[in-house]
Design a protein around this motif. Structure first.
Motif, short mmCIF file in Angstrom:
data_model
loop_
_atom_site.label_atom_id
_atom_site.label_comp_id
_atom_site.label_asym_id
_atom_site.label_seq_id
_atom_site.Cartn_x
_atom_site.Cartn_y
_atom_site.Cartn_z
N ARG A 222 9.35 -1.72 -6.19
CA ARG A 222 9.03 -0.23 -6.42
C ARG A 222 7.94 0.31 -6.79
O ARG A 222 7.79 1.46 -6.67
N LEU A 223 7.30 -0.35 -7.97
CA LEU A 223 6.31 -0.03 -8.72
C LEU A 223 5.17 -0.64 -9.06
O LEU A 223 5.42 -1.98 -9.23
N LEU A 224 3.94 -0.06 -9.16
CA LEU A 224 2.55 -0.92 -9.61
C LEU A 224 2.41 -0.24 -10.93
O LEU A 224 2.17 0.89 -10.82
N ALA A 225 2.40 -0.90 -12.02
CA ALA A 225 2.13 -0.35 -13.28
C ALA A 225 0.66 -1.04 -13.79
O ALA A 225 0.59 -2.39 -13.97
N LEU A 226 -0.25 -0.20 -14.11
CA LEU A 226 -1.67 -0.50 -14.62
C LEU A 226 -1.78 -0.08 -16.05
O LEU A 226 -0.90 0.91 -16.36
N GLU A 227 -2.81 -0.50 -16.54
CA GLU A 227 -2.96 -0.31 -18.05
C GLU A 227 -4.57 0.21 -18.41
O GLU A 227 -5.21 -0.48 -17.81
N ARG B 217 -8.25 2.65 -5.27
CA ARG B 217 -7.82 1.71 -4.26
C ARG B 217 -6.38 1.23 -4.55
O ARG B 217 -5.48 0.88 -3.71
N ALA B 218 -6.32 0.55 -5.77
CA ALA B 218 -4.94 -0.08 -6.24
C ALA B 218 -3.82 1.12 -6.13
O ALA B 218 -2.58 0.77 -5.69
N THR B 219 -4.06 2.41 -6.38
CA THR B 219 -2.79 3.28 -6.30
C THR B 219 -2.54 3.85 -4.92
O THR B 219 -1.44 3.85 -4.26
N ALA B 220 -3.81 3.77 -4.03
CA ALA B 220 -3.63 3.90 -2.55
C ALA B 220 -2.80 2.90 -1.76
O ALA B 220 -1.94 3.13 -1.21
N LEU B 221 -3.16 1.51 -2.42
CA LEU B 221 -2.47 0.43 -1.82
C LEU B 221 -1.01 0.52 -2.21
O LEU B 221 -0.03 0.37 -1.04
N ALA B 222 -0.53 0.67 -3.25
CA ALA B 222 0.66 1.01 -3.79
C ALA B 222 1.71 2.02 -2.89
O ALA B 222 2.81 1.71 -2.35
N HIS B 223 0.74 2.91 -2.78
CA HIS B 223 1.43 4.20 -2.11
C HIS B 223 1.48 4.03 -0.67
O HIS B 223 2.62 4.17 0.21
N HIS C 147 2.43 1.14 0.68
CA HIS C 147 3.36 0.43 0.76
C HIS C 147 4.90 1.04 0.15
O HIS C 147 5.80 0.25 0.09
N GLY C 148 5.09 2.09 -0.13
CA GLY C 148 5.97 2.82 -0.80
C GLY C 148 6.22 2.74 -1.91
O GLY C 148 7.25 2.92 -2.41
N LEU C 149 5.30 2.21 -2.81
CA LEU C 149 5.59 1.84 -4.09
C LEU C 149 5.16 3.20 -5.05
O LEU C 149 4.06 3.93 -4.70
N ALA C 150 5.78 3.41 -6.11
CA ALA C 150 5.10 4.32 -7.11
C ALA C 150 4.26 3.85 -7.88
O ALA C 150 4.02 2.43 -7.96
N THR C 151 3.54 4.42 -8.73
CA THR C 151 2.32 4.13 -9.58
C THR C 151 2.58 4.61 -10.82
O THR C 151 2.80 5.87 -11.04
N HIS C 152 2.32 3.70 -11.97
CA HIS C 152 2.59 4.18 -13.43
C HIS C 152 1.35 3.69 -13.97
O HIS C 152 0.84 2.58 -13.81
N LEU C 153 0.86 4.51 -15.05
CA LEU C 153 -0.55 4.20 -15.97
C LEU C 153 0.18 4.15 -17.21
O LEU C 153 0.49 5.04 -17.62
#
Ligand SMILES: *Cc1c(COP(=O)(O)O)cnc(C)c1O
Length: 341
Positions: free
Chosen positions: A131-136, A151-157, A159-165
């Motif tokens: 569901r989610l990609l979490a970066l720091e 690029r990472a957040t675009a890739l996640a989106h 694939h239908g994933l949400a993104t958290h920082l």
């Protein structure tokens, strides 16, 4: 005492204590605290996010974010050494029934997009639902390149994933990169920020997201025991830090660089790259105990180890850095004169 163990050790300044004492307060669980509301609004605006929610800790704000993005049996992708996976007591699994999918970091600390893509599961019922990609950012004191987060957040989106920082030290990244808070938040559906690290507030973290996300996070915050009453006292300390302690993070970065340069000249000591307020150092194993004791006798607290992290902050001055470098040199000088023990 010079304390380089972490930037969490900062104490509120007298000006911050005055701001805390003056703060108007109300019951924030009822939404009545003007100091909390003002602080949430000002940071949301600066970050270019619709809404914000005040939390007692970064761990709790990260956990609430995970619990909004993921349901029971879902999974999130994060770095093997990310705080949200490794340093928060397994909260996502313990309290959220959420499975982590950790990924090895590349040498620069980032997660390769190939590895992220390969970790995203399809619809096969054998797998948890990703569901989610979490970066720091910063990660181990390093600023994530903006092109990479885009690029990472675009890739996640895609694939239908949400993104958290996890932006516990995002203000360090802002100051080091010269980019705005809003620019560094772009592409993320949610962001957590800490004010009790190098910014010097005693307590406080904010979670940012859109209105619907924050409404759901508010529910989880209550469930997790993070609903606080006259929390304006705490928010006022954070608000003071936002106004007075952000630009000065540049001094911490200068001090870290000075410390790295000073220690790099000590024979046998290896110093890693230093982007913000952290210096990664390798002290020779044989000297760790002796050096640690010597530094403590000089009033310097730091973890002396074969792999260690020294952190600069509000309560460490340029003079202090000079004293630390001198004390380390002094130890090695005396040691050399005495010969090996
Ligand atoms: C400190 C930190 C947090 C939050 O920690 P708390 O001590 O719970 O406020 C989250 N992520 C990172 C990267 C941190 O350094």
């Amino acid at each position: 005492m010079i304390d380089l163990r972490s930037d969490t050790v900062t104490r509120p300044t007298s000006a911050m204590r005055e701001a805390i004492a003056r703060a108007p307060v109300g019951d924030d669980v009822w939404g009545d605290d003007p100091s909390v509301a003002a602080f949430e609004a000002v940071v949301a605006e600066r970050a270019g996010m619709a809404a914000a929610l005040f939390f007692p800790s970064g761990t709790q704000s990260n956990l609430a974010a995970l619990m909004v993005h993921c349901q029971r049996g879902d999974e999130y992708i994060a770095g093997q050494f990310s705080h949200i996976y490794r340093d928060e007591g397994g909260g996502a699994a313990v309290l959220g029934s959420i499975q982590p999918q950790p990924i090895e970091h590349d040498p620069d600390g980032s997660l390769s997009l190939e590895k992220v893509q390969a970790a995203i599961k399809g619809a096969d019922i054998h797998h948890a639902i990703t569901r989610l990609l979490a970066l720091e950012n910063t990660f181990r004191g390093k600023v994530l390149p903006e092109a990479y987060t885009r690029r990472a957040t675009a890739l996640a989106h895609e694939h239908g994933l949400a993104t958290h920082l996890d932006g516990a030290r995002l203000f360090n990244a802002v100051v080091a990169s010269g980019r705005s808070l809003a620019e560094l938040c772009q592409g993320f559906d949610s962001v957590s920020l800490c004010f009790s690290k190098g910014l010097g507030a005693p307590v406080g973290s904010l979670l940012l997201g859109d209105e619907a996300f924050i409404a759901r996070a508010r529910r989880w915050r209550k469930t997790l025991g993070g609903g606080m009453r006259q929390a304006g006292l705490l928010a006022a300390g954070c608000h003071h830090a936002l106004e007075h302690h952000v630009e000065r993070l540049a001094e911490d970065h200068d001090n870290a660089r000075r410390l790295a340069e000073g220690l790099a000249d000590v024979p046998g000591v290896e110093v890693g790259a230093c982007d913000t307020n952290m210096v990664f150092v390798a002290f020779p194993e044989a000297h760790c105990r002796g050096l640690q004791a010597h530094l403590e006798a000089c009033g310097i607290l730091m973890a002396v180890a074969p792999v260690t992290r020294l952190v600069t902050h509000l309560d460490v001055s340029a003079d202090d850095i000079g004293r630390v470098v001198a004390a380390v040199n002094d130890y090695y000088h005396t040691k050399t004169l005495r010969g090996p023990q």
